[in-house]
Design an enzyme around this catalytic site. Structure first.
Site, short mmCIF file in Angstrom:
data_model
loop_
_atom_site.label_atom_id
_atom_site.label_comp_id
_atom_site.label_asym_id
_atom_site.label_seq_id
_atom_site.Cartn_x
_atom_site.Cartn_y
_atom_site.Cartn_z
N TYR A 56 1.09 -1.17 0.08
CA TYR A 56 0.16 -0.23 -0.90
C TYR A 56 0.91 1.33 -0.04
O TYR A 56 1.12 1.92 1.32
CB TYR A 56 -0.92 -0.28 1.33
CG TYR A 56 -1.78 -1.33 1.72
CD1 TYR A 56 -2.10 -1.98 0.44
CD2 TYR A 56 -2.22 -1.51 2.57
CE1 TYR A 56 -2.82 -3.42 0.25
CE2 TYR A 56 -2.87 -2.45 2.69
CZ TYR A 56 -3.78 -3.64 2.33
OH TYR A 56 -3.93 -4.71 1.99
N PRO A 203 -14.66 -7.87 2.76
CA PRO A 203 -14.99 -8.43 3.42
C PRO A 203 -16.71 -7.97 3.27
O PRO A 203 -17.70 -8.40 3.32
CB PRO A 203 -14.77 -8.05 5.18
CG PRO A 203 -14.52 -6.56 4.65
CD PRO A 203 -13.67 -6.77 3.60
#
Length: 279
Positions: A56, A203
């Site tokens: 990231y 999720p």
């Protein structure tokens, strides 16, 4: 009653509903200031598990979290991932699990996060060009040296997990998994049997319109958002699931964390459990 806490590795207590930092912009400017505010608000609201990675921003996300949260509350776990590097011919990101690369990325993470030990370090992906024993063995050696507390894997099969377990204790697995995407159900079952934390990435994701409509219907019945329903379903689906939804907005963060208080009846769960069959 669904438990709101989990012991990673059998001894590291975290709140099950965590936060994924991947979406936080780290470039200088107003967006970065908002990112700092979101990270701080997550901790204010009781989040004790935050997920980041070398990938990231090449470590920029780790630096952002350190700026926002250091010195860290005693109960806060920031877990990061290594094993993806700018190793391609033109500097593009590629899987790279060579021992020297893993060691270097761990050392960088220690500096960026301003810690002496990373309590949970995850292998971002298994590099098919490097023997698994070399990759996991390097992390085991770093644990022996005191630079890592616990070791996790990401995007693995049951066979991968078993092979790694022969080399070192695996504390966590981070695979793609959600209400409408249960491809890794066998991995989740293996984690549950072994007491390994399962951190589903992505999720919350929606499939076909019909499936989304069913989620929306349940959400309307329980006075919640579809996102909250998806997270509440995960929390109730297995006691080893630790969702890490990400966002760059405080209102979405607060909405996500409120899912912990949402009660789904067994009838609701039965309807939601059938969704992959309908998608």
């Amino acid at each position: 009653m669904t438990s709101t806490a989990f012991l990673i590795g059998g001894d590291l207590k975290v709140r099950r509903l965590g936060f994924g930092a991947m979406q936080l912009p780290a470039e200088p400017g107003p967006a970065r200031e908002t990112s700092l505010a979101v990270a701080r608000r997550a901790v204010e609201l009781g989040v004790t598990l935050i997920d980041t990675a070398h990938l990231y921003g090449g470590g920029a996300n780790e630096e952002l979290l350190a700026e926002a949260l250091y010195p860290y509350p005693e109960e806060l776990l920031i877990t990061t991932k290594v094993g993806v590097a700018r190793s391609g011919p033109s500097g593009e990101w590629e899987l790279d699990g060579r021992p020297a690369v893993l060691r270097d990325q761990v050392e960088q993470a220690l500096r960026r996060l301003r810690v002496e030990r990373i309590e949970l370090l995850q292998l971002h992906r298994i590099d098919p060009q490097t023997p698994l024993a070399d990759q996991v063995g390097t992390l085991r050696d770093l644990r022996t040296e005191g630079k890592i507390g616990r070791i996790g894997l990401s995007e693995v099969t049951v066979d991968d997990l078993n092979q790694a377990q022969d080399i070192v204790d695996v504390a966590s697995v981070q695979n793609r998994y959600n209400l409408l995407d249960r491809e890794h159900e066998p991995v989740l079952a293996a984690c549950e049997a072994a007491g390994i934390a399962f951190l589903p990435w992505r999720p919350v994701a929606w499939g076909e319109a019909g499936a989304r409509a069913e989620v929306a219907a349940v959400a309307a019945e329980v006075d919640a958002t579809p996102t909250q329903v998806a997270l509440a379903w995960l929390l109730g689906h297995s006691p080893v699931i630790l969702p890490i939804p990400g966002t760059a907005r405080i209102d979405h963060l607060e909405e996500n964390l409120a899912a912990e208080r949402l009660h789904l009846t067994q009838a609701h769960r039965d309807r939601l459990n059938r969704l992959p069959e309908l998608a």
